[in-house]
Design an enzyme around this catalytic site. Sequence first.
Site, short mmCIF file in Angstrom:
data_model
loop_
_atom_site.label_atom_id
_atom_site.label_comp_id
_atom_site.label_asym_id
_atom_site.label_seq_id
_atom_site.Cartn_x
_atom_site.Cartn_y
_atom_site.Cartn_z
N LYS A 1 29.77 -12.74 -8.71
CA LYS A 1 29.88 -14.19 -8.69
C LYS A 1 31.18 -14.62 -8.04
O LYS A 1 31.21 -15.51 -7.18
CB LYS A 1 29.81 -14.70 -10.14
CG LYS A 1 29.37 -16.11 -10.27
CD LYS A 1 29.21 -16.48 -11.75
CE LYS A 1 27.94 -15.88 -12.34
NZ LYS A 1 27.97 -15.83 -13.81
N HIS B 1 -15.77 -1.03 -7.10
CA HIS B 1 -16.60 -1.17 -5.90
C HIS B 1 -16.55 -2.61 -5.40
O HIS B 1 -16.31 -2.87 -4.22
CB HIS B 1 -18.03 -0.76 -6.22
CG HIS B 1 -18.98 -0.98 -5.08
ND1 HIS B 1 -19.68 -2.13 -4.91
CD2 HIS B 1 -19.26 -0.19 -4.01
CE1 HIS B 1 -20.40 -2.05 -3.80
NE2 HIS B 1 -20.17 -0.86 -3.24
N ARG C 1 -16.50 4.24 6.93
CA ARG C 1 -17.19 4.91 5.82
C ARG C 1 -18.68 4.94 6.09
O ARG C 1 -19.33 3.89 6.07
CB ARG C 1 -16.94 4.15 4.51
CG ARG C 1 -15.55 4.34 3.94
CD ARG C 1 -15.25 3.28 2.92
NE ARG C 1 -15.13 2.00 3.62
CZ ARG C 1 -14.21 1.07 3.37
NH1 ARG C 1 -13.33 1.27 2.42
NH2 ARG C 1 -14.18 -0.04 4.06
N ARG D 1 -15.49 8.96 8.71
CA ARG D 1 -15.53 9.86 7.56
C ARG D 1 -16.97 10.25 7.26
O ARG D 1 -17.83 9.38 7.10
CB ARG D 1 -14.93 9.17 6.34
CG ARG D 1 -14.90 10.11 5.13
CD ARG D 1 -14.21 9.48 3.95
NE ARG D 1 -15.00 8.39 3.39
CZ ARG D 1 -14.58 7.63 2.37
NH1 ARG D 1 -13.39 7.83 1.83
NH2 ARG D 1 -15.34 6.67 1.91
N GLU E 1 -6.30 13.77 0.20
CA GLU E 1 -6.56 12.89 -0.94
C GLU E 1 -6.65 13.67 -2.24
O GLU E 1 -6.79 13.08 -3.31
CB GLU E 1 -7.84 12.09 -0.71
CG GLU E 1 -9.05 12.94 -0.38
CD GLU E 1 -10.30 12.12 -0.05
OE1 GLU E 1 -10.40 10.97 -0.46
OE2 GLU E 1 -11.17 12.67 0.65
N SER F 1 -5.30 12.11 7.39
CA SER F 1 -5.31 10.71 7.00
C SER F 1 -5.16 10.67 5.47
O SER F 1 -5.98 11.24 4.75
CB SER F 1 -6.62 10.06 7.43
OG SER F 1 -6.64 8.72 6.98
N GLY G 1 -5.65 9.65 2.07
CA GLY G 1 -6.58 8.84 1.27
C GLY G 1 -5.88 8.53 -0.03
O GLY G 1 -6.09 9.19 -1.03
N THR G 2 -5.02 7.52 0.01
CA THR G 2 -4.14 7.31 -1.14
C THR G 2 -4.86 6.71 -2.34
O THR G 2 -4.30 6.70 -3.43
CB THR G 2 -2.93 6.44 -0.75
OG1 THR G 2 -3.41 5.31 -0.03
CG2 THR G 2 -1.97 7.22 0.10
N ASN G 3 -6.09 6.21 -2.15
CA ASN G 3 -6.82 5.77 -3.35
C ASN G 3 -7.10 6.98 -4.23
O ASN G 3 -6.74 7.01 -5.41
CB ASN G 3 -8.16 5.11 -2.97
CG ASN G 3 -7.98 3.80 -2.27
OD1 ASN G 3 -6.87 3.28 -2.19
ND2 ASN G 3 -9.05 3.26 -1.73
N ASP G 4 -7.76 7.98 -3.65
CA ASP G 4 -8.08 9.17 -4.42
C ASP G 4 -6.81 9.93 -4.79
O ASP G 4 -6.70 10.47 -5.89
CB ASP G 4 -9.05 10.07 -3.66
CG ASP G 4 -10.49 9.74 -4.00
OD1 ASP G 4 -10.79 9.65 -5.19
OD2 ASP G 4 -11.30 9.56 -3.08
N CYS H 1 -5.36 5.70 5.04
CA CYS H 1 -6.55 4.84 5.05
C CYS H 1 -6.89 4.34 3.66
O CYS H 1 -7.96 3.79 3.44
CB CYS H 1 -7.73 5.54 5.70
SG CYS H 1 -8.25 7.01 4.81
#
Lengths: 888, 888
Positions: free
Chosen positions: B23, B455, B562, B618, B750, B769, B771-774, B837
Amino acid sequence: MTQKRVYLFKEGNANMKNLLGGKGANLAEMTNAGLPVPPGLTITTETCMEYIDNGNQMPAGLMDDVKKALTEVEKQAGKKFGDASNPLLVSVRSGARLSMPGMMETILNLGLNDETIKGVINLTQNERFAYDSYRRFLTMFGSVVLDIERHHFEKELDIIKAEQGVKLDTEVNAEGLKKLIPVYKNIIKEHSGKEFPQDPYTQLQLAIEAVFSSWNIPRAVAYRNHYKIDHRYGTAVNVQTMVFGNMGDDSATGVSFTRNPSTGENEFYGEYLTNAQGEDVVAGIRTPKAISELKIEMPELYKQYVDIAQKLERTYSDVQDMEFTIEKGRLYILQTRNGKRTAAAAVRIAVEMKEEGVITKERAIQLVDPSQLYQLMLPSFDPKAKKSGKLIAQGLNASPGAAVGKIVFDTDEAAERGLAGEKVILVRIETCPDDIHGMIAAQGVLTLRGGMTSHAAVVAKGMGKPCVAGCESLRIDVKNETLTTSDGNVYRKNDVISMDGGTGEIFEGSIATVEPKMDENFEKLFTWADEIKTLLVRANADTPEDAEKAMELGAKGIGLCRTEHMFMAQDRLPVVQRMIIAGTKEARKEALAQLLPMQYQDFKDMFKALKGYPMTIRLLDPPLHEFLPNKDELIAEVATLKALGKDASKQESLLHTVENLSESNPMMGLRGCRLGLTYPEINEMQVRAIFEAACDLKKEGMEVKPEVMIPLIGHVNELKAVRNQLEEVAQQVMQERNIEVDYQFGTMIEIPRAALTADAIADYAEFFSFGTNDLTQMTFGYSRDDAESKFLNNYVEQKILPSNPFETLDQEGVGQLMKIAIEKGQSVRPGIKLGICGEHGGDPESVKFCHRIGLNYVSCSPFRVPVARLAAAQAVLEEKGMKTLVTK
Amino acid sequence: MTQKRVYLFKEGNANMKNLLGGKGANLAEMTNAGLPVPPGLTITTETCMEYIDNGNQMPAGLMDDVKKALTEVEKQAGKKFGDASNPLLVSVRSGARLSMPGMMETILNLGLNDETIKGVINLTQNERFAYDSYRRFLTMFGSVVLDIERHHFEKELDIIKAEQGVKLDTEVNAEGLKKLIPVYKNIIKEHSGKEFPQDPYTQLQLAIEAVFSSWNIPRAVAYRNHYKIDHRYGTAVNVQTMVFGNMGDDSATGVSFTRNPSTGENEFYGEYLTNAQGEDVVAGIRTPKAISELKIEMPELYKQYVDIAQKLERTYSDVQDMEFTIEKGRLYILQTRNGKRTAAAAVRIAVEMKEEGVITKERAIQLVDPSQLYQLMLPSFDPKAKKSGKLIAQGLNASPGAAVGKIVFDTDEAAERGLAGEKVILVRIETCPDDIHGMIAAQGVLTLRGGMTSHAAVVAKGMGKPCVAGCESLRIDVKNETLTTSDGNVYRKNDVISMDGGTGEIFEGSIATVEPKMDENFEKLFTWADEIKTLLVRANADTPEDAEKAMELGAKGIGLCRTEHMFMAQDRLPVVQRMIIAGTKEARKEALAQLLPMQYQDFKDMFKALKGYPMTIRLLDPPLHEFLPNKDELIAEVATLKALGKDASKQESLLHTVENLSESNPMMGLRGCRLGLTYPEINEMQVRAIFEAACDLKKEGMEVKPEVMIPLIGHVNELKAVRNQLEEVAQQVMQERNIEVDYQFGTMIEIPRAALTADAIADYAEFFSFGTNDLTQMTFGYSRDDAESKFLNNYVEQKILPSNPFETLDQEGVGQLMKIAIEKGQSVRPGIKLGICGEHGGDPESVKFCHRIGLNYVSCSPFRVPVARLAAAQAVLEEKGMKTLVTK
């Protein structure tokens, strides 16, 4: 190149593998150990590369060197190459530094021609044998050396067989074989454009060239590419004297073991035939004589053989399985190798050899295969009785042991009748925690679905109960209580079946079993193992009985006490279900209050059984819907009731609860610490029960060491929150009871993220226990419940995976995560206690890996404790560079 | 210590944080930038430690230094500390080098006493304000400095309120407040044992000591322990002149923005009140005047203020949100900070400021928050209309955008009516691939179950379609086609609802929407972003329409096509189902032969849409049972038929197939390459279709770049086997068509094990690639289908996790695996192409992480392409050390 190209066997030794190839170096070693090995020579691997670099031309002077060495071999063998009266015949074999399929096959009987065959006939007095040898040599020479397709030779043999009206090659008489010789020579001339070389040296040179050239044939090159073997290694060529046991009554051939491979008794054991070939002993046309008779028939040679055998046993520090041939009163050792033996024999041999002073205690440890040991602790089928049994189905060998009993489909019925002393086999489509009481009471468990780590398999293994899982060829008709095989055979309730959990076989009727025996040899071996090993062995056990069994088998504490199994007892399940269905926290707490005294008693009994050894207690782990009725059955029930116009409201309400709790992938769902964070009161009740039991026992003067294990941690914040909450409960109970107990809090490392962030997690964990079942699931993305039957068994068969990673730890992937976790965990908490409590804790290879990466203990099902103890000792020896050369 | 202990604001600067605290350094910086900041002084952090080390004793001479500096402050302020006619009042605040809650709060109006209050009354002509300030000061001083509990003061205020019959503090009149002063002084005397110090310097010294001491109060120590902040840092003390906008008509107070924060228009924007305090502007008791009026009322001061504002905008290179006070004709800037703004304003401001030459193009890129951009591409509700809407439920904000339409429960009906031009909202318990045609035709999708990556959420996001998921408070009655809220309100089919996918809100009836507008500013900004960024941006798209949309939004190819969505088209599903149910390989091939021409056309259309950009295709990934009817429904159907005595054999047979294919944890089951290795003919058909389409288009002169991606690899041997098989098909097609196309084979990373063994895998993959979801699922052990509603949202709320790892990449865990994979992959194949992806490819923080770890591209849903482009440009700037200081 002016280096020595040709070595007599006696000029080499075992360390010259790179130059002489593996086979050549071994032959040299045996020769120099004073064994009467048929003499021979080896052409070096370097010579092979010289040949190739030379544009596939024999180096100048090579054949002169070979001839010179062969003269020496002739002297040793007392025979002459090409001599019509006493011909030297040789075998020619390739031999690289690493065993490498794809290269040239063996050529036997090289040196045979129209002249030398006379000598063979004369010496063996067996024309059929002589011509059979000759036509075989012509076939091998023609196909392997001259590259003529084999079927040209085979076609002609078929013609002769047709002429003679016989079916087998062995039925063709001498006359027939003799007629083939000119025909085969003609085939060779026709296809190679040259006469079959009668000159043995020409035969030999061509064979040597064929070996050299085979180094670069496509399938050999592909093999090397695949296994990343240097293309510049080259292959050696071994030329060795052929010897014959069928040269008269002063000749013989046989096999023998230095000790009895079935019982382990210290007796010379084997059989032989005089005036016979090796094949005759195996073929069973003549009945071989016991090796003891040789002592009478050929006392001198017998003594020589026994001396050699004993020397070999000492040299190799192991039982030897030997092949010998006596050719005209002269003994040759054709082969010696460590003998295969049964598990029982392995233990006895190891202990007795040590006590005889033949081997050290370390070597004794190395001589027993830990995975075989498991057999010794289980009943097995009488091998003869089993042979004549009728196989009706084949499933997965989920938990070893033999079991015989009546088919029962209903769990409650199995439990009741089993407890009443009846022998039953529980047959289910699959099992769930609801079935445990039936599994306990049954002799064995057979399931139609599920893999090696399905519920049935894991629980049965833990109990040491035989189990065959995933027997998919069978069908169950629940209503009519029948079991139908793929052939359509129907077995009914109460029909007797026998099952071998070690092989996955199911048989009709009752097969006689043999009970296990654990003798003093066993005890001795394990005392030595414990003296050597550094890894502690604990057991996975959920009941006081299992805990006691585990201590008896040498466990030093419990590495995994799964509290969910305690929730499954018949009298508790209704309370547990009330707890789950509870709409409010209050209702849940009310049900939990009822469970508290039960859990208190559970832990008290466990602590007592442990007599002061530590116990790692895992807090409630499975998804709650596992405690509720099956969803599919409820759906059908509701639909049926509704179709019939009956009241389904009660069932519908239950279905609603089950649906609310059901998950698409329960294995990755609301379980473990996630459950604890969602319903903290469940964990609180459990920790209260643990500490109340511990405090009360300590007051009675008993030692107790609870280790509270929080499952399924993926992020340090989960552990921090749960631990803080539960530490408070622990402190409160100890204050209430006014006594302090030694305790620890720790976590399972079973989520990949936990391994990757183990440094942060170690801040809040006094111990890590690797839950390698789940860790394997997540690291591979394989569901334990489905993978085996759906694709994993297939993967192992197709060699996509070297083994089932749920049985043998995947060191490359899962093991890598473990190493990361250990390194990170120790960076923050140097003395952190490290263990494993997955199924792998009882797999020998995995136990050794755990030793190497520095775990403090492994924990496995009670019956695997001895396996783990032995493997742990072997791991220490292997670390010191001693190879475990177990021959199964 | 002989170092300087007290700094005037003008003696410091922004780099002196360690000494002056955050500050203090900022106040110094503003003062030196020439801003009329109320003058003051800062006592250094070192002095605090000196005080503490001294046993909480003021260092000798400190107060002398403070007095000296204060004399300087008095000069600057034109007031005198303790002067009854024109008193200097000050605020005293703590200020460590890091913002650190837990320490002493602010004390305002220090310097007030029975004398100086007279000056305040005289100057403000507002007795109530003066006494209110005094009683507040007494309360703060008593509670904060003297540690007297606040309720003692509050109780007395309550008594006065009761006397005056009023409820609010603000309603108490001057008389009442005045009466409190002696009462409060009495409380102080009673509880501290000392008189309230009338001497301002005594007040000041005690306040300074209170700040120093607060460094070591328990909650501050705990805070530092938790965040691992050094206990030796100490806190500074800031003493600053109070200024008042209520000292007459030559005084005023107000707030303003340098540009319009709603539209971005370049206009001075804000409001003020004359003769008022800051609170009055906010409280709304008097209506503030537009800032433009100040130009007329006080032209000189207005000009001064505008000049300062413009200077500040340039200094901070951003829109400023300023607070000012005019005290007796003198302007003070109390605060300036970067202004919050709407997404539309952010873009306009960034572009215009760059074009005005105020900022660079790099700075323009930094001024826009990529995650806000997404809003700009979607319709939104008119904020006013929304405010008056009736909220009926709240779900997860699964895919942003506003939608209005009639409730429809049946997918086919939604598809039909939607295509016919009717506006419908598809309402389902959850969606599956069967529902895609209905989702396409609907305005928005509402589901009762499923999380942010269910989904419905994933597919809707991909389509840029509004979606609210997991709206668990609602109930659907499928039979009666009604939707019931938790209040029991029932909505029927065709009732109109409005849904906000960006907030998860569901409203009754129709709410007016505002259409998105993408103007030229947008274009300009993205041109600059593309000039800066190095990361390529591709899109995830499965249809030619999506592909075209993606190209339009700046995608340079498709990173994930997909193929399973192609299998779901209404005309294909029956063929796909026949293929799955096929008992033999032949029957399966027959069905696949029917699918081949359809897939051929799919790929041809996709390639055409791509105009030569690469496309990563894929191969079939999901478990096969996803293509079959729902198991639960079949069970109910079979049970119903049977109960009614009707023939159920057809349904039973289908149920049997569905049961055989069903898995306990399908996410970790037979899918991806495991499917390909089990039924190789499916992949073969797909690869044939890809290469036939590619070859035929290339013959027509079109550029095509297929990249065949093999999913769910966990072990190199899987990839090796699949790749070898498919490479053969590719070669065969190219031979048949007699043309070569550029192609690559690669894999998704993944499965954690794939990352851990990426070196081996890179041998057979031209690209990875992520597959960061899985990968997130497996690394955390979270099921995407269940986690959010079951526990994950709770985790985020409870701060167990910093954010939902399915939305923002978990850099610590999942990111660590990515780094391992990259390092290992590049060690074997240095130029390996690297992309992502998963859904994270469109999340700004995750995109920046992808840039930092060296990916070549990110791929995200089409509507996220602009988000990723901007984030990728910001990543480059951040790497160069330029901070992105976006104010949302």
